[in-house]
Design a protein around this motif. Structure first.
Motif, PDB file in Angstrom:
ATOM      1  N   ASN A  58     -68.617  41.236 -30.369  1.00 50.72           N
ATOM      2  CA  ASN A  58     -69.639  42.218 -29.984  1.00 50.72           C
ATOM      3  C   ASN A  58     -70.838  41.997 -30.896  1.00 50.72           C
ATOM      4  N   ILE A  59     -71.560  40.914 -30.643  1.00 49.60           N
ATOM      5  CA  ILE A  59     -72.537  40.421 -31.620  1.00 49.60           C
ATOM      6  C   ILE A  59     -73.710  41.365 -31.859  1.00 49.60           C
ATOM      7  N   GLY A  60     -74.052  42.184 -30.871  1.00 53.26           N
ATOM      8  CA  GLY A  60     -75.145  43.129 -31.085  1.00 53.26           C
ATOM      9  C   GLY A  60     -74.826  44.166 -32.143  1.00 53.26           C
ATOM     10  N   ASP A  61     -73.541  44.304 -32.474  1.00 49.87           N
ATOM     11  CA  ASP A  61     -73.085  45.243 -33.495  1.00 49.87           C
ATOM     12  C   ASP A  61     -73.166  44.629 -34.890  1.00 49.87           C
ATOM     13  N   PHE A  62     -73.761  43.448 -34.988  1.00 52.25           N
ATOM     14  CA  PHE A  62     -73.920  42.761 -36.273  1.00 52.25           C
ATOM     15  C   PHE A  62     -74.554  43.698 -37.305  1.00 52.25           C
ATOM     16  N   GLY A  63     -74.024  43.682 -38.512  1.00 54.92           N
ATOM     17  CA  GLY A  63     -74.595  44.453 -39.602  1.00 54.92           C
ATOM     18  C   GLY A  63     -73.694  45.550 -40.117  1.00 54.92           C
ATOM     19  N   LYS A  64     -72.570  45.809 -39.402  1.00 51.74           N
ATOM     20  CA  LYS A  64     -71.660  46.868 -39.846  1.00 51.74           C
ATOM     21  C   LYS A  64     -71.159  46.628 -41.270  1.00 51.74           C
ATOM     22  N   SER A  65     -70.937  45.367 -41.620  1.00 58.48           N
ATOM     23  CA  SER A  65     -70.380  45.050 -42.943  1.00 58.48           C
ATOM     24  C   SER A  65     -71.436  44.935 -44.027  1.00 58.48           C
ATOM     25  N   THR A  66     -72.681  44.718 -43.635  1.00 54.17           N
ATOM     26  CA  THR A  66     -73.705  44.339 -44.618  1.00 54.17           C
ATOM     27  C   THR A  66     -74.941  45.228 -44.614  1.00 54.17           C
ATOM     28  N   GLY A  67     -75.027  46.167 -43.654  1.00 50.00           N
ATOM     29  CA  GLY A  67     -76.182  47.048 -43.615  1.00 50.00           C
ATOM     30  C   GLY A  67     -77.420  46.415 -43.015  1.00 50.00           C
TER      31      GLY A  67
ATOM     32  N   ILE B 282     -78.137  33.430 -27.202  1.00 48.57           N
ATOM     33  CA  ILE B 282     -77.282  34.570 -27.535  1.00 48.57           C
ATOM     34  C   ILE B 282     -76.174  34.605 -26.486  1.00 48.57           C
ATOM     35  N   SER B 283     -74.927  34.432 -26.909  1.00 47.07           N
ATOM     36  CA  SER B 283     -73.840  34.228 -25.935  1.00 47.07           C
ATOM     37  C   SER B 283     -73.629  35.426 -25.036  1.00 47.07           C
ATOM     38  N   SER B 284     -73.543  36.634 -25.577  1.00 49.30           N
ATOM     39  CA  SER B 284     -73.317  37.834 -24.776  1.00 49.30           C
ATOM     40  C   SER B 284     -73.652  39.034 -25.637  1.00 49.30           C
ATOM     41  N   ILE B 285     -74.374  39.993 -25.071  1.00 50.34           N
ATOM     42  CA  ILE B 285     -74.761  41.160 -25.864  1.00 50.34           C
ATOM     43  C   ILE B 285     -74.727  42.410 -24.990  1.00 50.34           C
ATOM     44  N   GLU B 286     -74.132  43.479 -25.519  1.00 47.17           N
ATOM     45  CA  GLU B 286     -74.028  44.740 -24.783  1.00 47.17           C
ATOM     46  C   GLU B 286     -75.430  45.291 -24.495  1.00 47.17           C
ATOM     47  N   PRO B 287     -75.640  45.862 -23.302  1.00 41.15           N
ATOM     48  CA  PRO B 287     -76.987  46.347 -22.946  1.00 41.15           C
ATOM     49  C   PRO B 287     -77.507  47.438 -23.879  1.00 41.15           C
ATOM     50  N   ASP B 288     -76.605  48.278 -24.410  1.00 36.25           N
ATOM     51  CA  ASP B 288     -77.044  49.347 -25.312  1.00 36.25           C
ATOM     52  C   ASP B 288     -77.390  48.828 -26.699  1.00 36.25           C
ATOM     53  N   LEU B 289     -76.971  47.600 -27.003  1.00 33.63           N
ATOM     54  CA  LEU B 289     -77.279  46.994 -28.303  1.00 33.63           C
ATOM     55  C   LEU B 289     -78.427  45.988 -28.225  1.00 33.63           C
ATOM     56  N   LEU B 290     -78.824  45.639 -27.003  1.00 33.01           N
ATOM     57  CA  LEU B 290     -79.984  44.759 -26.798  1.00 33.01           C
ATOM     58  C   LEU B 290     -81.226  45.638 -26.814  1.00 33.01           C
TER      59      LEU B 290
ATOM     60  N   ILE C   7     -75.494  39.476 -20.233  1.00 32.40           N
ATOM     61  CA  ILE C   7     -75.359  40.910 -20.500  1.00 32.40           C
ATOM     62  C   ILE C   7     -74.235  41.493 -19.649  1.00 32.40           C
ATOM     63  N   PRO C   8     -73.211  42.069 -20.272  1.00 31.25           N
ATOM     64  CA  PRO C   8     -72.146  42.702 -19.496  1.00 31.25           C
ATOM     65  C   PRO C   8     -72.627  43.995 -18.840  1.00 31.25           C
TER      66      PRO C   8
ATOM     67  N   PHE D 147     -83.275  33.213 -17.516  1.00 34.20           N
ATOM     68  CA  PHE D 147     -81.990  33.181 -16.814  1.00 34.20           C
ATOM     69  C   PHE D 147     -81.174  34.352 -17.342  1.00 34.20           C
ATOM     70  N   ILE D 148     -80.645  35.179 -16.443  1.00 31.64           N
ATOM     71  CA  ILE D 148     -79.836  36.331 -16.861  1.00 31.64           C
ATOM     72  C   ILE D 148     -78.478  36.270 -16.168  1.00 31.64           C
ATOM     73  N   GLY D 149     -77.426  36.127 -16.971  1.00 35.23           N
ATOM     74  CA  GLY D 149     -76.066  36.190 -16.462  1.00 35.23           C
ATOM     75  C   GLY D 149     -75.495  37.580 -16.697  1.00 35.23           C
ATOM     76  N   VAL D 150     -74.664  38.049 -15.769  1.00 34.49           N
ATOM     77  CA  VAL D 150     -74.140  39.412 -15.834  1.00 34.49           C
ATOM     78  C   VAL D 150     -72.626  39.407 -15.600  1.00 34.49           C
ATOM     79  N   ASP D 151     -71.873  40.068 -16.492  1.00 33.15           N
ATOM     80  CA  ASP D 151     -70.431  40.249 -16.298  1.00 33.15           C
ATOM     81  C   ASP D 151     -70.186  41.473 -15.419  1.00 33.15           C
ATOM     82  N   VAL D 152     -69.291  41.325 -14.437  1.00 29.93           N
ATOM     83  CA  VAL D 152     -68.913  42.438 -13.561  1.00 29.93           C
ATOM     84  C   VAL D 152     -67.400  42.455 -13.400  1.00 29.93           C
ATOM     85  N   MET D 153     -66.808  43.622 -13.528  1.00 27.11           N
ATOM     86  CA  MET D 153     -65.377  43.784 -13.302  1.00 27.11           C
ATOM     87  C   MET D 153     -65.160  44.512 -11.985  1.00 27.11           C
ATOM     88  N   VAL D 154     -64.290  44.001 -11.135  1.00 26.32           N
ATOM     89  CA  VAL D 154     -64.048  44.638  -9.839  1.00 26.32           C
ATOM     90  C   VAL D 154     -62.610  45.142  -9.749  1.00 26.32           C
ATOM     91  N   GLY D 155     -62.439  46.200  -8.972  1.00 21.86           N
ATOM     92  CA  GLY D 155     -61.101  46.708  -8.724  1.00 21.86           C
ATOM     93  C   GLY D 155     -60.508  47.494  -9.872  1.00 21.86           C
TER      94      GLY D 155
END
Length: 447
Positions: A210-219, A240-248, A268-269, A305-313
């Motif tokens: 969850n790379i957008g959460d970077f900094g938890k250990s170091t401030g 950037i491999s994948s980043i949560e929309p709320d952290l982008l 972006i998932p 280019f924007i790739g999007v993760d989607v979960m179905v079902g």
């Protein structure tokens, strides 16, 4: 104390399942063992040491891990077999009982791979070992960060900047497999990027759980990291491999748009285009925020280019809620969909949600979204036919087509008659032509 004699004149084989982070870590393990004197086997050669780096994102992934372990044991009789990764963390006793498995290492222990091998593999060579030994601490006690910056078999390097996740989405087991969010210092990551540049590397993909959460250990913040990496001389491209929309953040998007080396390429998932399903998943955003991020990226970087993760079902995804998701995705200017059918995971909160989608309906929904993805990718590629672009070419076997990617992640293809070793890992200006034979790339000619 490490007994180096354990590794002398030994051979190893590696199998990796799952995400880019796993592949990056395996490549680092391989490099570490090579420095200890362990050679990677040639094709068809039996190995002294086998390592399986596992995934557990779905039930299907678990099954593939078991298959891979059985296969590597069967093909390498007498080998010392190590299993690590997410499936190993979650199901260590079960994995340890698989015939032929010698050692199971959890998410915390793999950081000390060489030490564990020195001890346990050494016992085997002395004839005093036990099979099925496992070392796994509880999730809450996972503290270590195993650094990884590796090239693997391609031109791009993968730099691990973060590990673990604090989100606990209702469908997911990854926080239990990887532990809580943690990261190394910015200075250490800059040093690894500088080392990559000194080796001739030109492109680095930033990976993590969850790379957008970077900094938890170091401030620090992820934006602080982006700015520091952008200043490294010699690295021409970052992705950037994948980043949560709320952290982008909007500031990150603005920075990438004007930065020296960050590419117009985002992954972006979304997971669901229904706000009700997002609530059931315990995602930390709604569709309005997601739409805002996509529009902001396209305003700042029209060629992105924007790739999007989607979960179905997933549980709770009624027909009406899937239709909401479909309509939202159809309306968005995105380039590709990564579609995943929902898989029941033991111990997850999602199992308490009452509405269940049957397998046939999951397949239908997956197929519908994959068809949409093909249309969107084709349309995105088509937009650039006849234009000029900079491509970073990747090594190809002699007599084979050579491939590479533009800044905005269009895959291009160069015929064997024009391909050469001199183009490997080189940034080259090309003119983009029509689609290749299977529509997976655009043909190109060097300008």
């Amino acid at each position: 104390m490490i007994d180096t004699a354990v590794f002398h004149n030994k051979t190893a084989k590696y199998v990796t399942l799952g995400c880019k982070l796993n592949f990056s870590e395996t490549s680092t393990f391989s490099k570490m063992l090579q420095e200890m004197g362990v050679r990677t086997v040639d094709k068809g050669e039996k190995a002294d040491l086998c390592m399986v780096n596992t995934c557990s994102v779905t039930e299907v992934a678990d099954h593939k891990c078991r298959q891979a372990i059985h296969k590597i044991v069967r093909e390498n009789p007498g080998a010392f077999v190590v299993v690590t990764g997410c499936y190993a963390q979650l199901e260590a006793p079960k994995v340890a009982k698989i015939p032929g498995v010698s050692l199971v290492l959890g998410s915390d222990e793999k950081a000390n791979l060489i030490q564990f091998l020195s001890e346990e593999w050494g016992k085997t060579q002395e004839g005093t070992s036990e099979s099925g030994v496992y070392h796994v601490v509880k999730t809450k006690d996972i503290k270590s960060f195993a650094p990884s910056c590796s090239r693997g078999n391609r031109t791009r390097y993968f730099l691990k900047v973060q590990d673990g996740c604090d989100y606990f989405c209702t469908y997911c087991t990854i926080p239990y497999a990887r532990g809580f969010s943690r990261n190394p210092s910015i200075a250490s990551l800059v040093k690894q990027a500088e080392q990559t540049a000194s080796e001739g590397g030109k492109e680095i993909v930033l990976t993590g759980v969850n790379i957008g959460d970077f900094g938890k250990s170091t401030g620090d913040s992820f934006l602080d990291l982006l700015k520091a990496l952008d200043a490294v001389d010699g690295i021409k491209r970052y992705r950037i491999s994948s980043i949560e929309p709320d952290l982008l953040t909007d500031e990150m998007i603005s920075f990438c748009a004007q930065s020296k080396s960050f590419m117009p390429h985002f992954h972006i998932p979304l997971q669901s285009g229904s706000d009700e399903v997002l609530k059931l998943m315990h995602r930390r955003y709604d569709t309005a925020l997601f739409v805002h991020k996509i529009r902001l990226i396209k305003e700042a970087m029209p060629d992105a280019f924007i790739g999007v993760d989607v979960m179905v079902g997933t549980r709770g995804e009624t027909d009406e809620r899937f239709e909401e998701c479909y309509r939202l995705l159809e309306s968005l200017d995105v380039s590709q969909l990564h579609v995943f059918p929902y898989s029941e995971r033991p111990g997850t909160a999602a199992l308490k949600i009452p509405y269940v989608v049957n397998d046939a309906e999951k397949k239908r929904r997956s197929h519908a979204l994959l068809e949409m993805s093909d249309r969107k990718t084709h349309s995105f590629y088509e937009r650039y036919i006849g234009t000029e672009a900079e491509v970073l070419f990747e090594k190809a076997a002699k007599g084979r087509y050579m491939h590479g990617f533009t800044r905005n992640y269009i895959r291009v293809e160069l015929p064997p008659r024009l391909a050469s070793e001199e183009l490997d890992n080189q940034l080259v200006m090309v003119r983009l032509g029509d689609f290749n034979h299977d529509g997976s790339a655009l043909r190109c000619e060097i300008i």
